[in-house]
Design an enzyme around this catalytic site. Sequence first.
Site, PDB file in Angstrom:
ATOM      1  N   ASP A   6       0.868  -1.288   0.175  1.00 57.20           N
ATOM      2  CA  ASP A   6      -0.009   0.164  -0.099  1.00 57.20           C
ATOM      3  C   ASP A   6       0.913   1.195   0.032  1.00 57.20           C
ATOM      4  OD1 ASP A   6      -2.366   1.756   0.374  1.00 57.20           O
ATOM      5  OD2 ASP A   6      -2.054   1.665   2.452  1.00 57.20           O
ATOM      6  N   SER A   7       0.291   2.309  -0.202  1.00 56.23           N
ATOM      7  CA  SER A   7       1.063   3.617   0.005  1.00 56.23           C
ATOM      8  C   SER A   7       1.349   3.839   1.468  1.00 56.23           C
ATOM      9  CB  SER A   7       0.093   4.824  -0.632  1.00 56.23           C
ATOM     10  OG  SER A   7      -0.910   4.725   0.115  1.00 56.23           O
ATOM     11  N   GLY A  39      -3.103   8.972  -3.849  1.00 58.42           N
ATOM     12  CA  GLY A  39      -4.332   9.278  -4.424  1.00 58.42           C
ATOM     13  C   GLY A  39      -4.518  10.709  -5.068  1.00 58.42           C
ATOM     14  N   CYS A  69      -4.475  -1.414  -1.908  1.00 57.80           N
ATOM     15  CA  CYS A  69      -4.568  -0.102  -2.077  1.00 57.80           C
ATOM     16  C   CYS A  69      -5.430  -0.009  -3.150  1.00 57.80           C
ATOM     17  CB  CYS A  69      -3.196   0.754  -2.576  1.00 57.80           C
ATOM     18  SG  CYS A  69      -3.277   2.484  -2.973  1.00 57.80           S
ATOM     19  N   GLU A 149      -3.704   8.999   8.920  1.00 55.52           N
ATOM     20  CA  GLU A 149      -2.039   8.602   8.950  1.00 55.52           C
ATOM     21  C   GLU A 149      -1.704   9.409  10.014  1.00 55.52           C
ATOM     22  OE1 GLU A 149       0.447   7.259   6.796  1.00 55.52           O
ATOM     23  OE2 GLU A 149      -1.048   6.204   5.552  1.00 55.52           O
ATOM     24  N   CYS A 181     -11.046   2.697  -0.212  1.00 50.78           N
ATOM     25  CA  CYS A 181      -9.467   3.139   0.277  1.00 50.78           C
ATOM     26  C   CYS A 181      -9.253   2.325   1.480  1.00 50.78           C
ATOM     27  CB  CYS A 181      -9.856   4.639   0.580  1.00 50.78           C
ATOM     28  SG  CYS A 181      -8.247   5.230   1.045  1.00 50.78           S
ATOM     29  N   THR A 182      -8.339   1.692   1.273  1.00 53.50           N
ATOM     30  CA  THR A 182      -7.749   0.828   2.637  1.00 53.50           C
ATOM     31  C   THR A 182      -7.530   1.551   3.945  1.00 53.50           C
ATOM     32  OG1 THR A 182      -5.336   0.936   1.436  1.00 53.50           O
ATOM     33  CG2 THR A 182      -6.983  -1.000   1.085  1.00 53.50           C
ATOM     34  N   HIS A 183      -7.531   2.881   3.841  1.00 55.52           N
ATOM     35  CA  HIS A 183      -7.214   3.671   4.947  1.00 55.52           C
ATOM     36  C   HIS A 183      -8.554   3.913   5.597  1.00 55.52           C
ATOM     37  CE1 HIS A 183      -3.354   4.813   3.620  1.00 55.52           C
ATOM     38  NE2 HIS A 183      -3.252   5.486   4.432  1.00 55.52           N
TER      39      HIS A 183
HETATM   40  N1  DGL Z   1      -4.595   3.394   0.833  1.00 53.24           N
HETATM   41  C1  DGL Z   1      -4.841   4.052  -0.350  1.00 53.24           C
HETATM   42  C2  DGL Z   1      -5.963   3.513  -1.213  1.00 53.24           C
HETATM   43  O1  DGL Z   1      -6.556   2.590  -0.894  1.00 53.24           O
HETATM   44  C3  DGL Z   1      -5.115   5.647  -0.085  1.00 53.24           C
HETATM   45  C4  DGL Z   1      -3.696   6.310   0.377  1.00 53.24           C
HETATM   46  C5  DGL Z   1      -3.347   7.027  -0.856  1.00 53.24           C
HETATM   47  O2  DGL Z   1      -3.800   8.251  -1.184  1.00 53.24           O
HETATM   48  O3  DGL Z   1      -2.096   6.695  -0.924  1.00 53.24           O
HETATM   49  O4  DGL Z   1      -6.509   4.131  -2.214  1.00 53.24           O
END
Ligand code: DGL
Length: 263
Positions: A6-7, A39, A69, A149, A181-183
């Site tokens: 992931d990012s 993103g 992600c 974050e 979005c995984t966040h």
């Molecule tokens: N975890 C990323 C996703 O699922 C979002 C975070 C990012 O923008 O890098 O899209």
Amino acid sequence: MIGIFDSGIGGLTVAKQIIKKLPRYQIIYFGDTARVPYGNKSKETIKKYALQDSKFLLKQGAKIIVIACHTVSAVAANSLRRKFPDIPIFDVIRTGLIKASRVTKRNKIGVIGTRATIASAAHENYLKKLDKDLKIYTQACPLIVPFVEENWINRPEALKIIREYLKPLKKQGIDTLVLACTHYPLAKNAIQKIIGKRINIIDPAEEVAKEVDLFLKQHPVIEERLVQRKANKFFVSDAPQQFEELSKKILGKKIKVKQVNID
Ligand code: DGL
């Protein structure tokens, strides 16, 4: 090893489900914390980063890759599959949408994600293929990721912003909301409170873990290549200590995180 990337920290919500469903396999996780968020970046940049992330995992011995992600899944999954045709690559889009299409009663599904994910229209395109009668309402929510974050997600400032983002979806009368979005699972309580408890919230992470499980059962040759019963490995490209602290909240235990340079 099952490679997951992931990012940043958000992909741990996917790693958590995979560890829960497939505890005997070793996983290797990479969070690109030096370059998060993805993103808001261009397609070309996201593809370049996704390729570097995948190469790192493969070099470490990953035999399958889970793109934890949505931004990468929406923009770069197909180019990764073309680049590594022999590696099974899972994304977080398909299975979550299948679940959403099953649980919706009014056929009105909301999708929230980063700017790049929403702009890609990947979710709309896939849902339309599943069922033409489904109505999809999407909303980019770029400020949720930095709040997650920073571990600020329950502060009044964050809640106010989430309320603004969800207003148009509420107005459309959605009954199902996909966290694309995984966040966002880390903001699930806040989102549920604001959108209302009667709305189904879909976290695609659980569905992906089920998909990987099924795949391994159907592909014993690949399953045999995975390392079993060894400690999981976690890498980031920046600030490992901050990652270790936040990860405790997500995984429920302390992990050791190493910093690496992958570009
Ligand atoms: N975890 C990323 C996703 O699922 C979002 C975070 C990012 O923008 O890098 O899209």
